[in-house]
Design an enzyme around this catalytic site. Sequence first.
Site, PDB file in Angstrom:
ATOM      1  N   LYS A 143      -9.359   1.360 -10.657  1.00  0.00           N
ATOM      2  CA  LYS A 143      -8.446   1.947 -11.639  1.00  0.00           C
ATOM      3  C   LYS A 143      -7.008   1.460 -11.437  1.00  0.00           C
ATOM      4  O   LYS A 143      -6.235   1.378 -12.398  1.00  0.00           O
ATOM      5  CB  LYS A 143      -8.534   3.478 -11.588  1.00  0.00           C
TER       6      LYS A 143
ATOM      7  N   ASP B  73     -21.841   1.926 -26.388  1.00  0.00           N
ATOM      8  CA  ASP B  73     -22.243   2.555 -25.128  1.00  0.00           C
ATOM      9  C   ASP B  73     -23.556   1.936 -24.650  1.00  0.00           C
ATOM     10  O   ASP B  73     -24.385   1.523 -25.457  1.00  0.00           O
ATOM     11  CB  ASP B  73     -22.405   4.071 -25.324  1.00  0.00           C
TER      12      ASP B  73
ATOM     13  N   ASN C 188     -12.829   2.442 -22.698  1.00  0.00           N
ATOM     14  CA  ASN C 188     -12.958   3.714 -21.985  1.00  0.00           C
ATOM     15  C   ASN C 188     -14.136   3.744 -21.005  1.00  0.00           C
ATOM     16  O   ASN C 188     -14.121   4.528 -20.058  1.00  0.00           O
ATOM     17  CB  ASN C 188     -13.102   4.830 -23.039  1.00  0.00           C
TER      18      ASN C 188
ATOM     19  N   ASP D 228     -23.200  -3.261 -23.334  1.00  0.00           N
ATOM     20  CA  ASP D 228     -22.952  -3.187 -21.894  1.00  0.00           C
ATOM     21  C   ASP D 228     -21.657  -3.941 -21.630  1.00  0.00           C
ATOM     22  O   ASP D 228     -21.625  -5.174 -21.697  1.00  0.00           O
ATOM     23  CB  ASP D 228     -24.119  -3.825 -21.129  1.00  0.00           C
ATOM     24  N   VAL D 229     -20.571  -3.205 -21.335  1.00  0.00           N
ATOM     25  CA  VAL D 229     -19.279  -3.882 -21.173  1.00  0.00           C
ATOM     26  C   VAL D 229     -19.257  -4.807 -19.954  1.00  0.00           C
ATOM     27  O   VAL D 229     -18.373  -5.665 -19.842  1.00  0.00           O
ATOM     28  CB  VAL D 229     -18.095  -2.879 -21.096  1.00  0.00           C
TER      29      VAL D 229
ATOM     30  N   TYR E 133     -13.492   3.089  -6.374  1.00  0.00           N
ATOM     31  CA  TYR E 133     -13.114   3.551  -7.720  1.00  0.00           C
ATOM     32  C   TYR E 133     -11.591   3.477  -7.882  1.00  0.00           C
ATOM     33  O   TYR E 133     -11.081   2.979  -8.896  1.00  0.00           O
ATOM     34  CB  TYR E 133     -13.611   4.982  -7.913  1.00  0.00           C
TER      35      TYR E 133
HETATM   36  N1  LIG Z   1     -14.306  12.570 -15.359  1.00  0.00           N
HETATM   37  C1  LIG Z   1     -13.165  12.431 -14.733  1.00  0.00           C
HETATM   38  O1  LIG Z   1     -12.773  13.293 -13.911  1.00  0.00           O
HETATM   39  C2  LIG Z   1     -12.298  11.236 -14.994  1.00  0.00           C
HETATM   40  C3  LIG Z   1     -10.978  11.240 -14.509  1.00  0.00           C
HETATM   41  C4  LIG Z   1     -10.190  10.140 -14.732  1.00  0.00           C
HETATM   42  C5  LIG Z   1     -10.688   9.050 -15.425  1.00  0.00           C
HETATM   43  N2  LIG Z   1     -11.969   9.057 -15.901  1.00  0.00           N
HETATM   44  C6  LIG Z   1     -12.439   7.885 -16.640  1.00  0.00           C
HETATM   45  O2  LIG Z   1     -12.815   8.295 -17.946  1.00  0.00           O
HETATM   46  C7  LIG Z   1     -13.723   7.338 -18.488  1.00  0.00           C
HETATM   47  C8  LIG Z   1     -14.904   8.063 -19.104  1.00  0.00           C
HETATM   48  O3  LIG Z   1     -15.649   8.681 -18.048  1.00  0.00           O
HETATM   49  P1  LIG Z   1     -16.324  10.120 -18.193  1.00  0.00           P
HETATM   50  O4  LIG Z   1     -15.751  10.967 -17.133  1.00  0.00           O
HETATM   51  O5  LIG Z   1     -16.290  10.563 -19.591  1.00  0.00           O
HETATM   52  O6  LIG Z   1     -17.821   9.784 -17.728  1.00  0.00           O
HETATM   53  P2  LIG Z   1     -19.173   9.777 -18.585  1.00  0.00           P
HETATM   54  O7  LIG Z   1     -20.229   9.203 -17.672  1.00  0.00           O
HETATM   55  O8  LIG Z   1     -19.422  11.112 -19.181  1.00  0.00           O
HETATM   56  O9  LIG Z   1     -18.857   8.773 -19.759  1.00  0.00           O
HETATM   57  C9  LIG Z   1     -18.823   7.377 -19.551  1.00  0.00           C
HETATM   58  C10 LIG Z   1     -19.584   6.699 -20.670  1.00  0.00           C
HETATM   59  O10 LIG Z   1     -19.566   5.287 -20.395  1.00  0.00           O
HETATM   60  C11 LIG Z   1     -20.875   4.783 -20.602  1.00  0.00           C
HETATM   61  N3  LIG Z   1     -21.054   3.580 -19.794  1.00  0.00           N
HETATM   62  C12 LIG Z   1     -21.305   3.489 -18.448  1.00  0.00           C
HETATM   63  N4  LIG Z   1     -21.464   2.206 -18.104  1.00  0.00           N
HETATM   64  C13 LIG Z   1     -21.300   1.474 -19.246  1.00  0.00           C
HETATM   65  C14 LIG Z   1     -21.361   0.094 -19.522  1.00  0.00           C
HETATM   66  N5  LIG Z   1     -21.636  -0.814 -18.572  1.00  0.00           N
HETATM   67  N6  LIG Z   1     -21.137  -0.330 -20.800  1.00  0.00           N
HETATM   68  C15 LIG Z   1     -20.894   0.583 -21.784  1.00  0.00           C
HETATM   69  N7  LIG Z   1     -20.852   1.912 -21.580  1.00  0.00           N
HETATM   70  C16 LIG Z   1     -21.054   2.340 -20.320  1.00  0.00           C
HETATM   71  C17 LIG Z   1     -21.808   5.922 -20.210  1.00  0.00           C
HETATM   72  O11 LIG Z   1     -23.090   5.783 -20.785  1.00  0.00           O
HETATM   73  C18 LIG Z   1     -21.052   7.147 -20.725  1.00  0.00           C
HETATM   74  O12 LIG Z   1     -21.419   7.467 -22.053  1.00  0.00           O
HETATM   75  C19 LIG Z   1     -14.094   6.408 -17.344  1.00  0.00           C
HETATM   76  O13 LIG Z   1     -13.348   5.204 -17.438  1.00  0.00           O
HETATM   77  C20 LIG Z   1     -13.687   7.201 -16.124  1.00  0.00           C
HETATM   78  O14 LIG Z   1     -13.422   6.369 -15.013  1.00  0.00           O
HETATM   79  C21 LIG Z   1     -12.777  10.145 -15.710  1.00  0.00           C
END
Ligand SMILES: NC(=O)c1ccc[n+]([C@@H]2O[C@H](COP(=O)([O-])OP(=O)(O)OC[C@H]3O[C@@H](n4cnc5c(N)ncnc54)[C@H](O)[C@@H]3O)[C@@H](O)[C@H]2O)c1
Length: 289
Positions: A161, A36, A88, A61-62, A157
């Site tokens: 996706k 992360d 993820n 950092d991905v 976004y």
């Molecule tokens: N929350 C929703 O409603 C939802 C719905 C559908 C899909 N998603 C997807 O789920 C996944 C997780 O998101 P979430 O909702 O848990 O959000 P979140 O912000 O709680 O978690 C995302 C994590 O990714 C990390 N991150 C951000 N940029 C990064 C980078 N460049 N390199 C490495 N890590 C990085 C952040 O620090 C965080 O810990 C994402 O791909 C998001 O698009 C979320």
Amino acid sequence: MDYAGKVAVVTGGAGGIGRGIVHALLTRGARVIVADVEDGVLSTAVDELGPLGPVRGVRTDVADPSSVVALADDVYATEGRCDLLFANAGVTSGGGGLPWEQEINDWRWCFSVNVFGVAQTVLTFLPRMLEADGPGEIIATSSGDGGVAPVPYASVYASSKAAVSCFIEAVAHQLRTVGAPVGAHVFYPGGGLLDTGLWTAGRNRPAELERVRPRPPAPGTTFPEFKAQLEAAGLPADIVDLDWLGNQVLDHLDEGRYILGPGSERFAPLLHARAEAIGRSELPPTLLH
Ligand SMILES: NC(=O)c1ccc[n+]([C@@H]2O[C@H](COP(=O)([O-])OP(=O)(O)OC[C@H]3O[C@@H](n4cnc5c(N)ncnc54)[C@H](O)[C@@H]3O)[C@@H](O)[C@H]2O)c1
């Protein structure tokens, strides 16, 4: 699957949905590397989840290819393998709203993490997983928003996706075609309202990709507004337990599903409606039709 002793890498695993996946993996006996970008959250997550099983953090950092390669080098040098790869990490575009009000830096930041980040993660780990010749699984977190149909005010976004879903589908087909012992899956988080850090994703936005014209959140892009929209559309809006969601992902993986995550059956009627509209050359309905 017997998770005991399996090595799992979870990008974006320090918070939100990823942390729920890490929690589920640890309770089933896997050894987990949390990758992360957010330092403080990463060390907190590792400290808090440590009592459940072997877990460590690697700041990654991905969006930076060399950072992902360094992650893989670390994992293979230390653990000797990667059995389960969760691509993820994801962000919003930080803007939302009318598509023509989004800036090119919104596109650059969102795609750098959601698209190039997922691509880099797969391109870096998959050849090594194939070389190991053991069974393995790749799971990419997409979203119904874009993966199935766009939410129009989240155009950037959704586009990112859509790319993730298309890419992983192609990867899964090609892995089957060559008879690889590795599978690929797409994960659509769902089951209700996901109260994660996604709504404040801008905290990790690099300064060089900031908006040129700063502005408050566009209408419809805050957490309370999104909740209201789900309720208005008659969609599930109860807050989801993220540890439960992580367990759902592993349960669905065990069932041999390609699409992981609860509630995917609700996509079928929407996709039928979209197909009907496309067949009539009309504008198809959105995710929040
Ligand atoms: N929350 C929703 O409603 C939802 C719905 C559908 C899909 N998603 C997807 O789920 C996944 C997780 O998101 P979430 O909702 O848990 O959000 P979140 O912000 O709680 O978690 C995302 C994590 O990714 C990390 N991150 C951000 N940029 C990064 C980078 N460049 N390199 C490495 N890590 C990085 C952040 O620090 C965080 O810990 C994402 O791909 C998001 O698009 C979320």
